[in-house]
Design a protein around this motif. Structure first.
Motif, PDB file in Angstrom:
ATOM      1  N   THR A  19       0.636  -1.287   0.260  1.00 40.41           N
ATOM      2  CA  THR A  19       0.187   0.012   0.013  1.00 40.41           C
ATOM      3  C   THR A  19       0.870   1.332   0.013  1.00 40.41           C
ATOM      4  O   THR A  19       0.766   2.240  -0.785  1.00 40.41           O
ATOM      5  N   ALA A  20       1.920   1.436   0.877  1.00 39.56           N
ATOM      6  CA  ALA A  20       2.895   2.361   0.893  1.00 39.56           C
ATOM      7  C   ALA A  20       3.641   2.749  -0.624  1.00 39.56           C
ATOM      8  O   ALA A  20       3.680   3.643  -0.903  1.00 39.56           O
ATOM      9  N   THR A  21       4.007   1.578  -1.061  1.00 38.42           N
ATOM     10  CA  THR A  21       4.642   1.416  -2.251  1.00 38.42           C
ATOM     11  C   THR A  21       3.768   2.185  -3.304  1.00 38.42           C
ATOM     12  O   THR A  21       4.004   3.154  -4.260  1.00 38.42           O
ATOM     13  N   ILE A  22       2.676   1.735  -3.419  1.00 35.72           N
ATOM     14  CA  ILE A  22       1.474   2.217  -4.500  1.00 35.72           C
ATOM     15  C   ILE A  22       1.222   3.404  -4.347  1.00 35.72           C
ATOM     16  O   ILE A  22       1.260   4.545  -5.338  1.00 35.72           O
ATOM     17  N   GLU A  23       1.167   3.985  -3.188  1.00 39.91           N
ATOM     18  CA  GLU A  23       0.818   5.407  -2.685  1.00 39.91           C
ATOM     19  C   GLU A  23       2.100   6.549  -2.935  1.00 39.91           C
ATOM     20  O   GLU A  23       2.040   7.349  -3.676  1.00 39.91           O
ATOM     21  N   ALA A  24       3.231   5.922  -2.979  1.00 41.07           N
ATOM     22  CA  ALA A  24       4.422   6.484  -3.214  1.00 41.07           C
ATOM     23  C   ALA A  24       4.615   6.630  -4.709  1.00 41.07           C
ATOM     24  O   ALA A  24       4.877   7.843  -5.297  1.00 41.07           O
ATOM     25  N   LEU A  25       4.042   5.592  -5.290  1.00 39.16           N
ATOM     26  CA  LEU A  25       4.181   5.680  -6.991  1.00 39.16           C
ATOM     27  C   LEU A  25       3.173   6.633  -7.527  1.00 39.16           C
ATOM     28  O   LEU A  25       3.256   7.511  -8.198  1.00 39.16           O
TER      29      LEU A  25
END
Length: 111
Positions: A19-25
């Motif tokens: 989830t954090a990676t998708i938000e960062a992307l």
């Protein structure tokens, strides 16, 4: 290098980080889009190019409707010249100046 990259990708896309990676992307993509926003000058140039294209379409229609081919040819040549000029000025502004630093991709080891 490949092993370090593989490990970084595995950590970034681990279930507990997904989830954090998708938000960062998503945020990075939005930031990149905002950075590509047109300046007033770029918008005016794009509009001028579209105007040239509309002129060319009108001149083609006039030619097909029976207008004097010599006159329409002059108009077409002028519109094409204007369009090329606008396009070349757009391309020249996109070229980085000599000595201008270029951005390098982020190193996955930095994170």
């Amino acid at each position: 290098m490949c092993q370090a990259l593989d490990q970084w990708i595995a950590r970034a896309f681990a279930p507990d980080r997904l989830t954090a990676t998708i938000e960062a992307l998503t945020h990075a993509s939005a930031a990149a889009s905002a950075a590509e926003t047109q300046t007033t000058e770029q918008a005016q140039t794009r509009q001028a190019i579209k105007d040239c294209e509309r002129r060319l379409a009108r001149y083609q229609a006039a030619l097909e409707a029976g207008a004097d081919p010599a006159a329409v040819t002059r108009w077409i040549n002028d519109a094409q010249k204007d369009k090329r000029h606008r396009q070349s000025s757009t391309r020249s502004r996109r070229q980085p100046e000599e000595g201008t630093p270029t951005r390098r991709p982020a190193d996955p080891r930095d994170h």
